[in-house]
Structures are given as C-alpha cells and as structure tokens.
Design a protein around this motif. Structure first.
Motif, PDB file in Angstrom:
ATOM      1  N   ILE A 168      51.163  30.111  54.328  1.00 37.03           N
ATOM      2  CA  ILE A 168      52.493  29.794  53.799  1.00 37.03           C
ATOM      3  C   ILE A 168      52.418  28.788  52.657  1.00 37.03           C
ATOM      4  O   ILE A 168      53.301  28.746  51.797  1.00 37.03           O
ATOM      5  CB  ILE A 168      53.448  29.275  54.890  1.00 37.03           C
ATOM      6  CG1 ILE A 168      52.923  27.998  55.539  1.00 37.03           C
ATOM      7  CG2 ILE A 168      53.713  30.353  55.929  1.00 37.03           C
ATOM      8  CD1 ILE A 168      53.935  27.328  56.460  1.00 37.03           C
ATOM      9  N   ARG A 169      51.362  27.989  52.593  1.00 38.00           N
ATOM     10  CA  ARG A 169      51.225  27.043  51.483  1.00 38.00           C
ATOM     11  C   ARG A 169      50.953  27.770  50.168  1.00 38.00           C
ATOM     12  O   ARG A 169      51.425  27.340  49.114  1.00 38.00           O
ATOM     13  CB  ARG A 169      50.122  26.032  51.798  1.00 38.00           C
ATOM     14  CG  ARG A 169      50.501  25.094  52.939  1.00 38.00           C
ATOM     15  CD  ARG A 169      49.320  24.324  53.477  1.00 38.00           C
ATOM     16  NE  ARG A 169      48.364  25.198  54.156  1.00 38.00           N
ATOM     17  CZ  ARG A 169      47.322  24.756  54.854  1.00 38.00           C
ATOM     18  NH1 ARG A 169      47.098  23.452  54.967  1.00 38.00           N
ATOM     19  NH2 ARG A 169      46.494  25.613  55.456  1.00 38.00           N
ATOM     20  N   ASP A 170      50.229  28.881  50.243  1.00 37.68           N
ATOM     21  CA  ASP A 170      50.033  29.691  49.041  1.00 37.68           C
ATOM     22  C   ASP A 170      51.345  30.359  48.628  1.00 37.68           C
ATOM     23  O   ASP A 170      51.656  30.458  47.432  1.00 37.68           O
ATOM     24  CB  ASP A 170      48.959  30.748  49.282  1.00 37.68           C
ATOM     25  CG  ASP A 170      47.562  30.147  49.348  1.00 37.68           C
ATOM     26  OD1 ASP A 170      47.383  29.006  48.893  1.00 37.68           O
ATOM     27  OD2 ASP A 170      46.645  30.821  49.877  1.00 37.68           O
ATOM     28  N   ALA A 172      54.371  29.192  49.141  1.00 38.75           N
ATOM     29  CA  ALA A 172      55.222  28.157  48.556  1.00 38.75           C
ATOM     30  C   ALA A 172      54.778  27.783  47.149  1.00 38.75           C
ATOM     31  O   ALA A 172      55.609  27.552  46.261  1.00 38.75           O
ATOM     32  CB  ALA A 172      55.226  26.921  49.452  1.00 38.75           C
ATOM     33  N   ASP A 173      53.469  27.731  46.931  1.00 40.12           N
ATOM     34  CA  ASP A 173      52.962  27.389  45.597  1.00 40.12           C
ATOM     35  C   ASP A 173      53.363  28.445  44.570  1.00 40.12           C
ATOM     36  O   ASP A 173      53.768  28.120  43.451  1.00 40.12           O
ATOM     37  CB  ASP A 173      51.444  27.246  45.625  1.00 40.12           C
ATOM     38  CG  ASP A 173      50.987  25.959  46.305  1.00 40.12           C
ATOM     39  OD1 ASP A 173      51.843  25.094  46.574  1.00 40.12           O
ATOM     40  OD2 ASP A 173      49.772  25.827  46.575  1.00 40.12           O
ATOM     41  N   VAL A 174      53.261  29.718  44.947  1.00 42.49           N
ATOM     42  CA  VAL A 174      53.656  30.798  44.036  1.00 42.49           C
ATOM     43  C   VAL A 174      55.153  30.741  43.764  1.00 42.49           C
ATOM     44  O   VAL A 174      55.600  30.878  42.614  1.00 42.49           O
ATOM     45  CB  VAL A 174      53.262  32.169  44.613  1.00 42.49           C
ATOM     46  CG1 VAL A 174      53.847  33.300  43.779  1.00 42.49           C
ATOM     47  CG2 VAL A 174      51.742  32.296  44.687  1.00 42.49           C
ATOM     48  N   ALA A 175      55.938  30.535  44.808  1.00 46.47           N
ATOM     49  CA  ALA A 175      57.393  30.452  44.639  1.00 46.47           C
ATOM     50  C   ALA A 175      57.771  29.324  43.693  1.00 46.47           C
ATOM     51  O   ALA A 175      58.621  29.489  42.804  1.00 46.47           O
ATOM     52  CB  ALA A 175      58.063  30.253  45.991  1.00 46.47           C
ATOM     53  N   ALA A 176      57.149  28.164  43.868  1.00 48.55           N
ATOM     54  CA  ALA A 176      57.460  27.020  43.011  1.00 48.55           C
ATOM     55  C   ALA A 176      57.085  27.293  41.563  1.00 48.55           C
ATOM     56  O   ALA A 176      57.845  26.951  40.631  1.00 48.55           O
ATOM     57  CB  ALA A 176      56.743  25.779  43.528  1.00 48.55           C
ATOM     58  N   LEU A 177      55.939  27.912  41.349  1.00 44.95           N
ATOM     59  CA  LEU A 177      55.523  28.233  39.982  1.00 44.95           C
ATOM     60  C   LEU A 177      56.508  29.178  39.306  1.00 44.95           C
ATOM     61  O   LEU A 177      56.857  29.006  38.122  1.00 44.95           O
ATOM     62  CB  LEU A 177      54.127  28.859  39.988  1.00 44.95           C
ATOM     63  CG  LEU A 177      52.964  27.913  40.277  1.00 44.95           C
ATOM     64  CD1 LEU A 177      51.669  28.711  40.450  1.00 44.95           C
ATOM     65  CD2 LEU A 177      52.812  26.881  39.162  1.00 44.95           C
ATOM     66  N   GLU A 178      56.976  30.172  40.036  1.00 48.55           N
ATOM     67  CA  GLU A 178      57.939  31.117  39.469  1.00 48.55           C
ATOM     68  C   GLU A 178      59.273  30.447  39.173  1.00 48.55           C
ATOM     69  O   GLU A 178      59.912  30.720  38.159  1.00 48.55           O
ATOM     70  CB  GLU A 178      58.141  32.297  40.408  1.00 48.55           C
ATOM     71  CG  GLU A 178      57.058  33.333  40.321  1.00 48.55           C
ATOM     72  CD  GLU A 178      56.936  33.931  38.920  1.00 48.55           C
ATOM     73  OE1 GLU A 178      57.916  34.536  38.442  1.00 48.55           O
ATOM     74  OE2 GLU A 178      55.868  33.771  38.320  1.00 48.55           O
ATOM     75  N   ARG A 266      45.868  38.634  40.521  1.00 48.65           N
ATOM     76  CA  ARG A 266      47.013  37.996  39.865  1.00 48.65           C
ATOM     77  C   ARG A 266      47.320  36.634  40.495  1.00 48.65           C
ATOM     78  O   ARG A 266      47.558  35.652  39.796  1.00 48.65           O
ATOM     79  CB  ARG A 266      48.243  38.898  39.958  1.00 48.65           C
ATOM     80  CG  ARG A 266      49.460  38.289  39.280  1.00 48.65           C
ATOM     81  CD  ARG A 266      50.698  39.147  39.407  1.00 48.65           C
ATOM     82  NE  ARG A 266      51.794  38.574  38.622  1.00 48.65           N
ATOM     83  CZ  ARG A 266      53.028  39.059  38.587  1.00 48.65           C
ATOM     84  NH1 ARG A 266      53.338  40.146  39.273  1.00 48.65           N
ATOM     85  NH2 ARG A 266      53.960  38.459  37.861  1.00 48.65           N
ATOM     86  N   LEU A 267      47.305  36.568  41.817  1.00 44.39           N
ATOM     87  CA  LEU A 267      47.607  35.313  42.503  1.00 44.39           C
ATOM     88  C   LEU A 267      46.559  34.252  42.205  1.00 44.39           C
ATOM     89  O   LEU A 267      46.882  33.081  41.975  1.00 44.39           O
ATOM     90  CB  LEU A 267      47.691  35.555  44.008  1.00 44.39           C
ATOM     91  CG  LEU A 267      48.842  36.441  44.491  1.00 44.39           C
ATOM     92  CD1 LEU A 267      48.656  36.778  45.963  1.00 44.39           C
ATOM     93  CD2 LEU A 267      50.186  35.768  44.265  1.00 44.39           C
ATOM     94  N   ARG A 273      42.984  28.906  41.481  1.00 45.46           N
ATOM     95  CA  ARG A 273      42.102  28.551  42.604  1.00 45.46           C
ATOM     96  C   ARG A 273      42.050  29.745  43.552  1.00 45.46           C
ATOM     97  O   ARG A 273      42.907  30.630  43.496  1.00 45.46           O
ATOM     98  CB  ARG A 273      42.625  27.320  43.349  1.00 45.46           C
ATOM     99  CG  ARG A 273      44.016  27.508  43.948  1.00 45.46           C
ATOM    100  CD  ARG A 273      44.368  26.403  44.921  1.00 45.46           C
ATOM    101  NE  ARG A 273      45.744  26.494  45.392  1.00 45.46           N
ATOM    102  CZ  ARG A 273      46.178  27.332  46.326  1.00 45.46           C
ATOM    103  NH1 ARG A 273      45.315  28.168  46.907  1.00 45.46           N
ATOM    104  NH2 ARG A 273      47.442  27.344  46.701  1.00 45.46           N
ATOM    105  N   PRO A 274      41.070  29.763  44.450  1.00 40.96           N
ATOM    106  CA  PRO A 274      41.028  30.845  45.446  1.00 40.96           C
ATOM    107  C   PRO A 274      42.173  30.708  46.446  1.00 40.96           C
ATOM    108  O   PRO A 274      42.677  29.608  46.711  1.00 40.96           O
ATOM    109  CB  PRO A 274      39.670  30.645  46.142  1.00 40.96           C
ATOM    110  CG  PRO A 274      38.891  29.755  45.236  1.00 40.96           C
ATOM    111  CD  PRO A 274      39.878  28.899  44.521  1.00 40.96           C
ATOM    112  N   LEU A 275      42.579  31.826  47.017  1.00 37.85           N
ATOM    113  CA  LEU A 275      43.566  31.821  48.088  1.00 37.85           C
ATOM    114  C   LEU A 275      42.930  31.305  49.377  1.00 37.85           C
ATOM    115  O   LEU A 275      41.732  31.480  49.604  1.00 37.85           O
ATOM    116  CB  LEU A 275      44.104  33.236  48.305  1.00 37.85           C
ATOM    117  CG  LEU A 275      44.929  33.809  47.158  1.00 37.85           C
ATOM    118  CD1 LEU A 275      44.934  35.334  47.220  1.00 37.85           C
ATOM    119  CD2 LEU A 275      46.349  33.266  47.204  1.00 37.85           C
ATOM    120  N   ARG A 276      43.720  30.675  50.205  1.00 36.00           N
ATOM    121  CA  ARG A 276      43.226  30.170  51.472  1.00 36.00           C
ATOM    122  C   ARG A 276      42.851  31.327  52.399  1.00 36.00           C
ATOM    123  O   ARG A 276      43.485  32.377  52.375  1.00 36.00           O
ATOM    124  CB  ARG A 276      44.271  29.279  52.136  1.00 36.00           C
ATOM    125  CG  ARG A 276      44.559  27.988  51.368  1.00 36.00           C
ATOM    126  CD  ARG A 276      45.673  27.194  52.030  1.00 36.00           C
ATOM    127  NE  ARG A 276      45.867  25.884  51.427  1.00 36.00           N
ATOM    128  CZ  ARG A 276      46.708  25.625  50.427  1.00 36.00           C
ATOM    129  NH1 ARG A 276      47.445  26.604  49.915  1.00 36.00           N
ATOM    130  NH2 ARG A 276      46.824  24.398  49.939  1.00 36.00           N
TER     131      ARG A 276
END
Length: 291
Positions: A168-170, A172-178, A266-267, A273-276
């Motif tokens: 879920i931290r990944d 949230a990070d994607v959502a914030a960037l968008e 893409r992510l 950085r790598p995904l968790r």
C-alpha cells in the motif's frame, strides 16, 4: 493550488495525505468528524459527507484537484457517481480516482462493478482524471495473523492462478505523484490509467513458502474453499459484504490478478526505485508481530 482528498483518514488515504504534505501541497481532507482527524501539520480538515451533496459542493470551492477513494460499502456506486458529477460541475483541473485491478472483468462483484462504473463516468464526462487500478494489497494479509501464527495456515483464498500483489505504500506514492502532477500542471492533462501491481506474480503456493521461511515453521494453504471463507467472513462483516468479497476471490481464483503489459516498468520509472516485495513485507510484519 489546493487538493481535496476524499478518503484521507483511512489506511491508504492517510498515506497519500502524508506524502502530499511532504511535498508542500495545500491539502484539504473531507471527513465527517474533523475534530477526530489526525492529520499532518498544515493539512486542513473540512466537515462533509459524499452522500450530502451540499457539503461536497462547499468542499470543492477553491479546489483544483481531487483524490477520490470510496470505501467498499453497499452504497459505493452512489458515492462515486455523485462525487464525480459534482467534481465535473466544479470544473476541476485534475482528478485521481481509486479503482481496482480487474474492475472491468469482475462484473458480478458489486464493489468492483461500482468502481468500474466510476471509470465509465470519467470517460463519458471526459474528466481530466487518472484512474488507479491497484492490485491486491500485501497489508490485507496482516489480518490473518492468528491463522498464520496459531494454526500455521495462510487463509486468504487467493488461489494459484496468480496475483501481482502490491504494497500500500507503493500505491500511496503513485497516487501522490499523480495528484502533484495534475495539481501543478498549467492546464488539464489527458486521461490516464495506471495499473499498480507488485513486482512478482504470487500464488498461494509461493506465499505459503515465503511465510514458512519467514516464520520458521510449516505454513499450509487453507483458503481455497470459498464457501467456508464466506461463512467465516460473516463473523466480522455484513453478510452482503461477505458475499461481495467472496465473489471477488472467486474471480481472482479463475482469472488471476495479473499486471497489464509494461505496468511494472512504468511504476519503477515513476517511483525511481524498485517496487517493494512480498517477502520484505512478510519479514517486516513478522518482526512487528514478534515485538
């Protein structure tokens, strides 16, 4: 520039709010209970309810960008469509809408169908939105602590077709960037859809192997029987929701929850950085349980 966050006090929404705050964004969080909201410094809470259109209209005044995350509840469809229509009327510059993986395929799953109806409305109204389709959350598996530690059983009925689970931290990070991208753009950006999947396709077999290694004891798979899962789920959720979630797992057992082509690349590029990984989540969670 102001971002209105709907769903900002929940598990994922609160992570999105914290990430936005780290980037200095001006944030307003919609909540029914502003006095109870625990928000980062500088983040403002506004009283409102998505089922009360007047409070949403008021909350949208002066807002440029919206993050819409609706809970999995019986009236999710109403919540999504009303909020999106009011956002359209307000002429927002950007929207980030929280959907789910396979929303378009799981037509017999009420909460998936509700999320997909939101996607269809975004397209119909030509809204300047990013649709997020997150995969199954790693953190869901923390709910089966008792089964893992006490019974040596992985009880989530994920099946063996395969799921590209994600932290879920990944998400949230994607959502914030968008949100930041759309909020800071000088004009409306085109619609987009982002599949947020994890870096590997997991199965019940591979997950039990990870937990066996991490916990240092044999872990078996006990979640394949969906009738049993539905019956057990009724103990901690309404009967209709228990069936709703069971139908989701039925679909995932049959078709999997696989990433779209190019999603992981893409992510990784977006996050730089790598995904968790699930193993890292399992180790972290097990350490928390031991402490």
């Amino acid at each position: 520039m102001t971002i209105l966050v709907v769903g900002g006090t929940g598990q994922i929404g609160s992570l999105v709010v914290s990430k936005l705050a780290e980037h200095g964004a001006e944030i307003v969080v919609l909540t029914q209970h502003p006095e109870k909201a625990q928000l980062p410094p500088g983040v403002r809470a506004v009283k409102g309810d998505v089922l009360d259109p007047e409070t949403i209209r008021a909350a949208l005044r002066g807002v440029d960008t919206l993050f819409l995350l609706n809970p999995v509840v019986a009236d999710e469809l109403t919540r999504a469509l009303l909020t999106l229509r009011l956002a359209s009327d307000a002429g927002l510059k950007g929207i980030v809408y929280f959907s789910m993986a396979n929303a378009d395929a799981l037509v017999d799953v009420p909460h998936a169908a509700a999320k997909y109806a939101g996607e269809r409305m975004i397209e119909k109204l030509d809204l300047p939105a990013t649709i997020l389709r997150p995969n199954y959350f790693f953190q869901n598996d923390a709910m089966i602590k008792e089964a893992l530690l006490g019974k040596g059983v992985y009880a989530m009925p994920i099946g063996n077709t395969g799921a590209a689970m994600v932290d879920i931290r990944d998400i949230a990070d994607v959502a914030a960037l968008e949100l930041l991208k759309r909020d800071r753009a000088t004009q409306r950006l085109p619609r987009d859809l982002i599949d947020i999947s994890g870096p590997e396709i997991l199965t019940a077999n591979s997950i039990t192997a990870i937990w066996t290694d991490v916990l240092g004891k044999p872990i078996g798979y006990g979640g394949g029987d969906l009738d049993v899962f539905e019956q057990q789920s009724r103990a901690h959720m309404p009967s209709a929701m228990a069936l709703d979630v069971t139908l989701m797992f039925d679909g995932w057992q049959k078709i999997g929850v696989l990433p779209m082509p190019g999603a992981i690349e893409r992510l990784t590029a977006m996050l730089e950085r790598p995904l968790r990984t699930y193993r890292a989540f399992a180790k972290e969670t097990a350490a928390q349980w031991r402490s």
